[in-house]
Structures are given as C-alpha cells and as structure tokens.
Design a protein around this motif. Sequence first.
Motif, PDB file in Angstrom:
ATOM      1  N   THR A 284      -6.840 -32.214  65.346  1.00  0.00           N
ATOM      2  CA  THR A 284      -5.369 -32.952  64.418  1.00  0.00           C
ATOM      3  C   THR A 284      -4.880 -34.446  64.695  1.00  0.00           C
ATOM      4  N   ASP A 285      -4.530 -34.910  64.108  1.00  0.00           N
ATOM      5  CA  ASP A 285      -3.689 -36.457  64.334  1.00  0.00           C
ATOM      6  C   ASP A 285      -2.135 -35.373  64.673  1.00  0.00           C
ATOM      7  N   VAL A 286      -0.798 -35.582  65.246  1.00  0.00           N
ATOM      8  CA  VAL A 286       0.804 -35.854  65.004  1.00  0.00           C
ATOM      9  C   VAL A 286       1.209 -36.461  64.728  1.00  0.00           C
ATOM     10  N   SER A 287       1.330 -36.472  63.503  1.00  0.00           N
ATOM     11  CA  SER A 287       1.733 -37.142  62.654  1.00  0.00           C
ATOM     12  C   SER A 287       3.123 -36.347  61.854  1.00  0.00           C
ATOM     13  N   ASP A 288       3.415 -34.715  62.136  1.00  0.00           N
ATOM     14  CA  ASP A 288       4.609 -34.660  61.493  1.00  0.00           C
ATOM     15  C   ASP A 288       5.631 -33.969  62.863  1.00  0.00           C
ATOM     16  N   GLY A 289       4.975 -33.971  63.578  1.00  0.00           N
ATOM     17  CA  GLY A 289       5.431 -32.888  65.080  1.00  0.00           C
ATOM     18  C   GLY A 289       4.667 -32.364  65.487  1.00  0.00           C
ATOM     19  N   LEU A 290       5.026 -31.942  66.880  1.00  0.00           N
ATOM     20  CA  LEU A 290       3.242 -31.244  67.857  1.00  0.00           C
ATOM     21  C   LEU A 290       3.611 -29.781  66.590  1.00  0.00           C
ATOM     22  N   LEU A 291       4.833 -29.627  66.781  1.00  0.00           N
ATOM     23  CA  LEU A 291       4.509 -27.771  66.220  1.00  0.00           C
ATOM     24  C   LEU A 291       4.447 -27.771  65.468  1.00  0.00           C
ATOM     25  N   TRP A 380       8.340 -32.431  60.873  1.00  0.00           N
ATOM     26  CA  TRP A 380       8.909 -33.430  59.648  1.00  0.00           C
ATOM     27  C   TRP A 380       8.203 -32.549  58.345  1.00  0.00           C
ATOM     28  N   GLU A 381       8.658 -32.224  57.154  1.00  0.00           N
ATOM     29  CA  GLU A 381       8.401 -31.847  56.090  1.00  0.00           C
ATOM     30  C   GLU A 381       8.837 -32.708  54.602  1.00  0.00           C
ATOM     31  N   SER A 382       8.077 -33.253  54.044  1.00  0.00           N
ATOM     32  CA  SER A 382       8.421 -34.197  53.245  1.00  0.00           C
ATOM     33  C   SER A 382       9.243 -33.621  51.885  1.00  0.00           C
ATOM     34  N   PHE A 383      10.110 -33.965  51.526  1.00  0.00           N
ATOM     35  CA  PHE A 383      11.726 -33.083  49.904  1.00  0.00           C
ATOM     36  C   PHE A 383      12.146 -32.613  51.608  1.00  0.00           C
ATOM     37  N   ARG A 384      12.188 -32.257  52.677  1.00  0.00           N
ATOM     38  CA  ARG A 384      12.636 -31.976  53.090  1.00  0.00           C
ATOM     39  C   ARG A 384      13.123 -32.421  54.444  1.00  0.00           C
TER      40      ARG A 384
END
Length: 395
Positions: A284-291, A380-384
Amino acid sequence: MVLGPLLRVGVLGRRVAVAGRAPPKGYRRVDFDSHDGGKGRNISEGTRGPTVRELGEFALIDRITARRPDGPDVLLGPGDDAAVVGAPDGRVVITTDMLVEGRHFRRDWSAPGEIGRKAIAQNAADVVAMGARPTGFVVALGCPGDTLVADVEDLFDGMWAEIARSGGAIVGGDVVGGERLVVSVTAFGDLGGRAPVTRAGARPGDLVAVAGGLGWSAAGLEILSRTDFPGARVTALAQNADVVVPGADPAAVGRALATHRVPRPPYAAVREQLDHGVTPTALTDVSDGLLADLGHLARASGTRIDVRAAALAEPGLHALAAALDVDAAQWILAGGEDHAFAATFPADTALPQDWRVIGDVHAGAGVTVDGGGYTGNTGWESFRGVEVPPPGESR
C-alpha cells in the motif's frame, strides 16, 4: 471534453499571494524539478496575463493542449470525444483522487505547479501500489473565472513534470467553472502480466518494510500552519524566502516544506523489486498515515501488524520536531501524505536497499507499536480530519 498535452515542461509557475489575495499583477516563474525545498529556484517576473473567463473555455483548452508526446500505451490521444489507451495485459488498474482548495491545499502555500505534481503523485502512487505501471491520466479541473490562464498552464506543467517520474500521459479530461480550485484525476495502469499486489496478502511471520520517508509532509504542514516563530509564513512564501524555525536545521525545514507541497513517491523502489522477482505479499502507499494504512492492510489480511518505533527514525526530523515542540512520532506514525510505500514480505526475503524493515506480521488483528496499543491519532479520515487552515488562521 478531452484535454491534452501542454506547452512547457520543467518550468512551473508560482502565483504570488499575500494572505490569500493575489497581487494586482505579477507571478513568479519557478523551477520545481529540484527537491530542495525552494533553494536555488529560477525566478523571474511575468505579466498578469488573461484570466480563464477572459480567454474562454475552448480557447483555454486550445491553450493547454498540443505538442505533448503521447505515452506508448496511448492509441488515440486528446482531441476526440474520448481517448483510447491500450491494455497490453488485458486488465486495467483504475484509481481516482481529488484535491479541493481549502481542504487539501492553499494557493498561498503551494504554487500551481506544485499542486499539479501532487495531484498526479497521489494517483500514480496508488497505481504503483497495486504493482502496476501508470499508462494514462484523465484530469477534471474546476476553477473560478478569475483564475489566471498562466496558473492553469503551470498547474498542468506540474502534472507533466510528475508524469516524467511516474510514467503515462494525460489523455483527456474536462474544464468547468467553480467557486474554488478543484483538481480530480483518474489514473490507469497496466499489470504487465503479474497478479495485482493487494492489501490482503500479509501472513503471520512476514516482515513489514517501508520505502520512502515518513512524517515530512506533516512537518511541512505544521510549519506552514504556525505563526509563533519569526519569518511569517505568507511573507516568506510571497518573497520566496526561507522560512526560519529557530533552533532547526534549514535543510530539514526546506525538506519538510518541499515534501508537503510535492510528495515524492519512490516509484522505482517498487518497480525494481518487482522486476527482480521480489514480490510483496501485500502493498500500500502511505497516504492517510502509517498506522492508518497499515491498519487497512492488517484488516484486509486478517492479521496483526506490530511496528517497532526504533526502526522509524528519520534523520533530521526529530530535531525539527523538538524545535517546534512537537512529538516526531506523531508525524511519523500518523502524518500521512508522504506517499511512501509500505509492504509485507516473506521473512527470508533479501530486500533491496531502498527498503527498511520496520516490523512484522502476527496472528490477530489491528496494529500495535512495540507490542502495545497506541493512544495518539492514527491518521487521516475524510469527514473526521481537520481541514487545511484557511488564510489568516493557525492550526
């Protein structure tokens, strides 16, 4: 409406903005092909030029098309009702992503060319994270009528500059009016006869490894968002001056700013391992955060991933975090938008030098750090998530 190749590559434009407002005239020419955080940029003043409203939709399309070479997979390029892109493998990898002004970028922080590079990078990284080669991109652009035509040209120049790294070509798209700048990209890729590398293949006993830096984009956002140190962010950007963070290495500051504005996915690290027969069990690529992204991988695989904090050291980043009174682990573990690649491999795999082992896979569920839970933000999570702060406000 099918868009096409642009007129220039290698020289991208920076629109000068102060507190979110464009000056009455003038924009800067900036060479963004280097990744030095703004040092040594080739800058010269240009005239304001027409807006997209003054030029008109069809003239704008004519202005930003022509004289770009089609990629080797493009069978019918821009100019018709739709493009035709070959699929030598017989399967097509498809992904789409969107950048919205005020949520994903600010035009007083990022030049149009940087925004364009970022738009392509985040889509190309998704294609490569499936084990595929990018073959084509379709770009939809929404912008206000008073947007400078030069800025639109620079935006697409940035896209083509990133395509020079990732592969593929812009084969079509659309232009519409809107209240703010929105860039939506759909990317296509070819698997070259290989099976797709999904998030679902990790198995207990596998190694977890990363290619690329972590935490630098989050550090850049932190710097741009802060107003509590000398070198006011807007003034520094408008004058193309270095942002000075007391107690921090200027090179680290420059790298953080550059990575936030233009992520540099290490496409070659994935391609080289695949070309040498080193296939990840999951990728996977790390776009939302590593964890967060390892969490997606662990959930899809039905496993638990344990990350070793000591393996995540980023030279220069920890000192920068200390200067800003921030915990570097938060940037590294949850920052996102670096577009590094995270993968799992069988335990006996001899990894290429661009990869570093950061943990391993176990039976169970979820993601742990040094065997235990992590109580901080995980990504990261959209809307949150929190929007990019608007001009005049700090985070």
